[in-house]
Design a protein around this motif. Structure first.
Motif, PDB file in Angstrom:
ATOM      1  N   GLU A 148     115.669  32.706 112.472  1.00  0.00           N
ATOM      2  CA  GLU A 148     115.641  32.124 111.079  1.00  0.00           C
ATOM      3  C   GLU A 148     116.361  31.484 110.613  1.00  0.00           C
ATOM      4  O   GLU A 148     116.618  31.146 110.118  1.00  0.00           O
ATOM      5  CB  GLU A 148     115.880  33.339 110.141  1.00  0.00           C
ATOM      6  N   LYS A 149     117.154  31.356 111.995  1.00  0.00           N
ATOM      7  CA  LYS A 149     118.273  29.499 111.513  1.00  0.00           C
ATOM      8  C   LYS A 149     117.846  28.409 110.761  1.00  0.00           C
ATOM      9  O   LYS A 149     118.718  27.898 109.946  1.00  0.00           O
ATOM     10  CB  LYS A 149     118.623  29.081 113.086  1.00  0.00           C
ATOM     11  N   PRO A 150     116.276  27.951 111.288  1.00  0.00           N
ATOM     12  CA  PRO A 150     116.332  27.371 109.788  1.00  0.00           C
ATOM     13  C   PRO A 150     115.575  26.974 108.857  1.00  0.00           C
ATOM     14  O   PRO A 150     116.145  26.125 108.187  1.00  0.00           O
ATOM     15  CB  PRO A 150     114.825  26.030 111.269  1.00  0.00           C
ATOM     16  N   LEU A 151     115.892  28.595 108.119  1.00  0.00           N
ATOM     17  CA  LEU A 151     115.078  29.011 107.517  1.00  0.00           C
ATOM     18  C   LEU A 151     116.088  28.838 106.984  1.00  0.00           C
ATOM     19  O   LEU A 151     117.180  28.580 105.716  1.00  0.00           O
ATOM     20  CB  LEU A 151     114.389  30.367 107.585  1.00  0.00           C
ATOM     21  N   GLU A 200     119.160  27.236 107.270  1.00  0.00           N
ATOM     22  CA  GLU A 200     119.824  26.491 106.493  1.00  0.00           C
ATOM     23  C   GLU A 200     119.112  25.767 105.267  1.00  0.00           C
ATOM     24  O   GLU A 200     120.211  25.227 103.974  1.00  0.00           O
ATOM     25  CB  GLU A 200     119.468  25.294 108.135  1.00  0.00           C
ATOM     26  N   LEU A 201     117.534  25.835 105.716  1.00  0.00           N
ATOM     27  CA  LEU A 201     116.654  25.578 103.890  1.00  0.00           C
ATOM     28  C   LEU A 201     117.428  26.153 103.189  1.00  0.00           C
ATOM     29  O   LEU A 201     117.842  25.874 101.679  1.00  0.00           O
ATOM     30  CB  LEU A 201     115.824  25.437 104.395  1.00  0.00           C
ATOM     31  N   LYS A 236     109.018  23.565 100.921  1.00  0.00           N
ATOM     32  CA  LYS A 236     109.328  23.866 102.674  1.00  0.00           C
ATOM     33  C   LYS A 236     109.738  25.326 102.956  1.00  0.00           C
ATOM     34  O   LYS A 236     109.030  25.122 103.820  1.00  0.00           O
ATOM     35  CB  LYS A 236     110.111  22.839 102.149  1.00  0.00           C
ATOM     36  N   LEU A 265     107.915  27.185 105.532  1.00  0.00           N
ATOM     37  CA  LEU A 265     108.060  27.327 107.343  1.00  0.00           C
ATOM     38  C   LEU A 265     108.610  28.861 107.522  1.00  0.00           C
ATOM     39  O   LEU A 265     108.365  29.472 108.421  1.00  0.00           O
ATOM     40  CB  LEU A 265     109.985  26.740 106.840  1.00  0.00           C
ATOM     41  N   THR A 295     106.758  31.655 110.440  1.00  0.00           N
ATOM     42  CA  THR A 295     107.290  32.092 111.276  1.00  0.00           C
ATOM     43  C   THR A 295     107.011  33.072 111.265  1.00  0.00           C
ATOM     44  O   THR A 295     107.024  33.912 112.676  1.00  0.00           O
ATOM     45  CB  THR A 295     109.153  31.681 110.696  1.00  0.00           C
TER      46      THR A 295
END
Length: 318
Positions: A8-11, A13-14, A42, A46, A50
């Motif tokens: 879930e790292k991209p999430l 960051e958002l 966004k 995501l 995911t």
């Protein structure tokens, strides 16, 4: 603070950017509502993407999420007037197994479950949900008590497995688990079990040999943990993700193989993102399963339950 899993790292960051922008607004800075709205849309897309394609290993991580609602959250949310009952009347009380009487939507029931704990202190107290023989003997005692008083049995399973320590083996761990399974199968009342997180090995089935077995969407249920399987087959726990694929431990796999009866959907992003909604969804499914079972007599219940599990072994699974 929300805990994010590795995938879930991209999430993370958002959502971190969204929170930072909101703090800017709260501090009297410029109006960033439009940018927050754009990033929130966004993030939601995501999250959908995911969780629409989780691998078995990622589902295992979700099932173990530290913020996932534990057994006591379901007891608090679904059972009125819960009165805990302690001890196996032989050795001790095992805090890993929760048991007691209360009312589920107006009906008196017996409640059982494995409790992992929610922080360091409670996790140590409940031995991380890993029961010892006295825990399974307490469960058996309470199931027999439920049978005498005609109380349906509701169980909530969340354990990596029975406690593997030498003292547990010395006190008869295998026998205690077998007797607990026997008590489930012999109960003259409806038995409904829900896998709310991890359903590990005999430590789970000891409370889950039920008329109806429900599983939350991102829970897992297996004869062994992925790490344990990898250590045996490849002598390398790092192969856990490969083992998770092979074990068919997800709710979807087990429903397809007819080893469980119902998959309970979770909120987008997992049960930990909306614990109250998850608890109520489980309660609704339990209520739907319980009513037809209440119309059956004790002999029919036991015969159907026995046949259900014999059928799994008779035809096997591929």
């Amino acid at each position: 603070m929300r805990h994010f899993l590795d995938f879930e790292k991209p999430l993370a960051e958002l959502e971190g950017k969204i929170e930072e922008l909101r703090r800017t607004t709260d501090a009297g800075g410029i109006d960033v509502a439009e940018e927050v709205g754009r990033l929130s849309d966004k993030a939601e897309k995501l999250l959908h993407a995911t969780y629409a394609k989780l691998t078995p290993w990622q589902k295992t991580q979700v099932a173990r999420h530290p913020d996932r609602p534990k057994c006591l959250a379901y007891v608090d949310g679904l059972i009125e007037g819960f009165t805990p009952l302690a001890g196996d009347r032989a050795f001790a009380d095992d805090a890993a197994v929760i048991g007691g009487m209360g009312r589920f939507r107006g009906r008196a029931v017996m409640v059982l479950g494995t409790e992992k704990g929610t922080d360091t202190e409670s996790r140590v107290k409940h031995n991380f949900g890993m029961a010892k023989p006295e825990g399974y003997r307490k469960a058996r005692r309470l199931m027999e008590l439920a049978g005498r008083f005609g109380l349906p049995i509701l169980s909530f399973v969340d354990t990596s497995g029975a406690f593997p320590g030498i003292e547990a083996e010395a006190r008869g761990q295998a026998e205690a688990i077998a007797r607990s399974i026997e008590a489930c199968l012999d109960a003259p009342v409806p038995v409904i079990s829900t896998i709310i997180g991890e359903g590990g090995s005999g430590g789970a089935i000891a409370l889950a040999a039920a008329d109806r077995v429900l599983m939350l969407e991102h829970s897992i249920y297996s004869v062994i943990s992925p790490e344990g399987c990898a250590s045996i087959l490849w002598r390398d726990a790092a192969q856990a993700s490969t083992a998770a694929d092979a074990l068919k431990l997800t709710a979807e796999d087990l429903r397809r193989l007819q080893l469980i009866d119902q998959v309970v959907p979770e909120p987008l992003g997992g049960a930990h993102r909306d614990a109250a909604k998850t608890v109520q969804a489980v309660g609704n499914q339990i209520a739907a399963c319980l009513q037809p079972l209440l119309e059956l007599d004790a002999g029919t219940l036991k015969a159907r339950r026995r046949e259900k599990f014999l059928e799994m072994g008779r035809h096997g699974v591929a």
